[in-house]
Enzyme design. Sequence first.
Site, PDB file in Angstrom:
ATOM      1  N   THR A   1       0.411  -1.255  -0.378  1.00  0.00           N
ATOM      2  CA  THR A   1      -0.259   0.041  -0.104  1.00  0.00           C
ATOM      3  C   THR A   1       1.012   1.130  -0.482  1.00  0.00           C
ATOM      4  O   THR A   1       1.804   1.568   0.424  1.00  0.00           O
ATOM      5  CB  THR A   1      -1.031   0.058   1.110  1.00  0.00           C
TER       6      THR A   1
ATOM      7  N   ARG B   1     -13.383  -8.840  -0.354  1.00  0.00           N
ATOM      8  CA  ARG B   1     -12.691  -9.050   0.186  1.00  0.00           C
ATOM      9  C   ARG B   1     -11.931  -7.344   0.726  1.00  0.00           C
ATOM     10  O   ARG B   1     -11.858  -6.377  -0.330  1.00  0.00           O
ATOM     11  CB  ARG B   1     -10.704 -10.274   0.162  1.00  0.00           C
TER      12      ARG B   1
ATOM     13  N   ASP C   1      -7.410  -3.410   4.774  1.00  0.00           N
ATOM     14  CA  ASP C   1      -6.887  -2.247   5.563  1.00  0.00           C
ATOM     15  C   ASP C   1      -7.049  -0.797   4.972  1.00  0.00           C
ATOM     16  O   ASP C   1      -6.987  -0.090   5.798  1.00  0.00           O
ATOM     17  CB  ASP C   1      -5.830  -2.415   6.913  1.00  0.00           C
TER      18      ASP C   1
ATOM     19  N   GLY D   1       0.949  -3.814   5.066  1.00  0.00           N
ATOM     20  CA  GLY D   1       1.596  -5.167   5.517  1.00  0.00           C
ATOM     21  C   GLY D   1      -0.210  -5.688   5.383  1.00  0.00           C
ATOM     22  O   GLY D   1      -0.552  -6.186   4.418  1.00  0.00           O
TER      23      GLY D   1
END
Length: 730
Positions: free
Chosen positions: A595, A623, A626, A647
């Site tokens: 990201t 899905r 975050d 991560g």
Amino acid sequence: MPSLISQQWQERTSGFFSSSGTKLREARQSAGAFVGEVAKDAKVNVTDVAERVGSLFKSRWAILQQPATRHAVQEHLITAAATTGTLVRKGITETKEKVSVGKIKVEETAQKSKTLLTDIERWQKGVASSDVFGVAIEVTVQRQESTRPIPIILIKCADYLILTGLNSPNLFKTEGDKKLIQQLVSAYNQDPSASIPEGVNPVDVAALMKYYLASLPTPLTTFELYNEIKDARSSVNRMRKSLQKLSSVNYNTLEFVTALLLHVSEKSQLNKMDSHSLAMEMAPVIMWREDKRPESYREYWRRPSRSPKKSNDFETATPWDLLSDEGEGVDASSSIPLDDIVQVDFGAVEVVQCLIEHHNAIFTDADETLLKLTGHGEKLSFDYSLNSASVSASTDAEAELGKPKKFPVVVSTWPFIEAVRAAWRSVDKGSSAVEAVVEGCSACEELRCDGTVGPGGSPNENGETMLDALIMDGVTMEVGAVAAMRYVKDGIRAAWLVMKHSQHTLLAGEGASAFAISMGLPGPMNLSSPESLKKWLDWKENRCQPNFRKNVVPANGCGPYKPKHGGMDVSTESCEMGTIEYRLIPLVGPHNHDTISMAVIDKMGHIAVGTSTNGATFKIPGRVGDGPIAGSSAYADDEVGGCGATGDGDIMMRFLPCYQVVESMRQGMKPEQAAKDAVSRIARKFPDFVGAVVAVDKNGSHAGACHGWTFQYSVQSPDMDDVQVFTVLP
């Protein structure tokens, strides 16, 4: 001998009473109406008293002429005459003092009445051909021999402050020299094009601007738009649309005034006036309801000085104490300033603070506004850049604040150098932190950083690329986010549109795509690329391994899947095709699960954060990681700082690590301590987790922490020639 003394005494006594009578008559005449009022209040007629005293003395004098009584009362009369003379002299002295003070007070009252009557006449719209104060702003602009769309008095005041006074403490807060301001008001009413004399204190000039705005018959925001503008204070976009309903004169003047206030706030380390302090002072004269006109501001400089407290001691009491009635002079003698009793309209304060802090987003660039009208916009930018880099070295006040603030600052996860450069170019030109975040993340999407940001990467189990993105404003705490978005390649801009044009925080799936396209983003389009399709086909040939499923049995290597039953080994499963190993923890690394998470502090010291990602490679369709979750992938609070994360989002989002980082810094932790603490909280529960966070506090200090991999993040700030990459070991 007695005869000689008696004759001398008689002559002196006659002369004394004769002169005393004359002085009493003169005193009575000079006192005039004032003494008459005093006598009336005391219910004593001065004339009657004087006549009675005269008759009494005449009768006594006739008796004294008789030899039989002359010597008997001589000594007593001498004593009485001496006492009477003392009292009369004291009375004459006191009367003179009262008459003198009375005349002064009458003159003051007459002058006040004259001023009040003059103001009532002059403050009528259009009565005086040259008046500026109290005249409708449209009338003032029409009278000007200028093409400038705002009152010249404001331009002259702003010009003066830019050149001499932005560093002056308490600008727009201190009331200034009332006498001088009254003289300036009079001068501008007579000659609207007059210049401000050299050497005038900038505080007085700022106060003059404030009083001018207060004198307008209607506020800059108008009565009609009061509620609409107040309701729009939480949204820059709504505010912009509401203000566009103002007349051009009101709009341009409001833009000009708030541009100046913005630059005053940028010098708050020196002048002690940040955006909130300025809004508290300026809101009452920029925005008020029709029944809450700021009359106290208009009369500020003419408020009488406070009188001393009354005293029962005649010797120490002043003439003002002696002449004031019990209920007289409430405004003049009150220890509470008139404007202190005015209730604060906090909604209006928030509006003005929004106009200051988000000036460039609501109007146009503040430098351009001031440059166009005063010619000093470039000087402001130059002065500010010098100030932000070196003011702390030259002032004691700044030294007390700790580490000097060096803004702007751009921080990003990973060595996404071009993305950081794009954000830096934007914020360095004066854009807001939010705008710079959009530019930076958009650049990364276009470059398809590491194949994990933007379209064309990280296919899901169906071979499709979907986008997640988030943006958060640390000033307003607004968030816009999209998740599992198909058909639209601009993830960060779609998130920004959610924040700007909806009251929602997160839109997902087909709804997010439809909303983004309806707001003007290009689409629908296929987000896959030859690279992503090849990656997906290779994965399919490998029987869809590894994947993110657990405790399931596939019908074949790539499903469909159904839950396991019984006590089967959770790591392997036998089927017709042989023994297949199912990884409980899919391989996570910088090139398949990444990201961009960016934080920007703009020139005003405001912070915003944003993220963009195409998610985990071969994720289960639907899905959401975050990336679009505020507090997990990113979080910002203007009062503290910001954070970005990258991560294994499925694990990290359970701990909201970026929210934790900001809260830890709020409690006093340094960025490095806060980052390490947040990562360690996750690692204690999930030792195999892979991830990292980068923290930046409100002063621009930054640090990173990671677990399970070596992490790098990028930074650019005023003391760097170009982007620098920092490496953090696990």
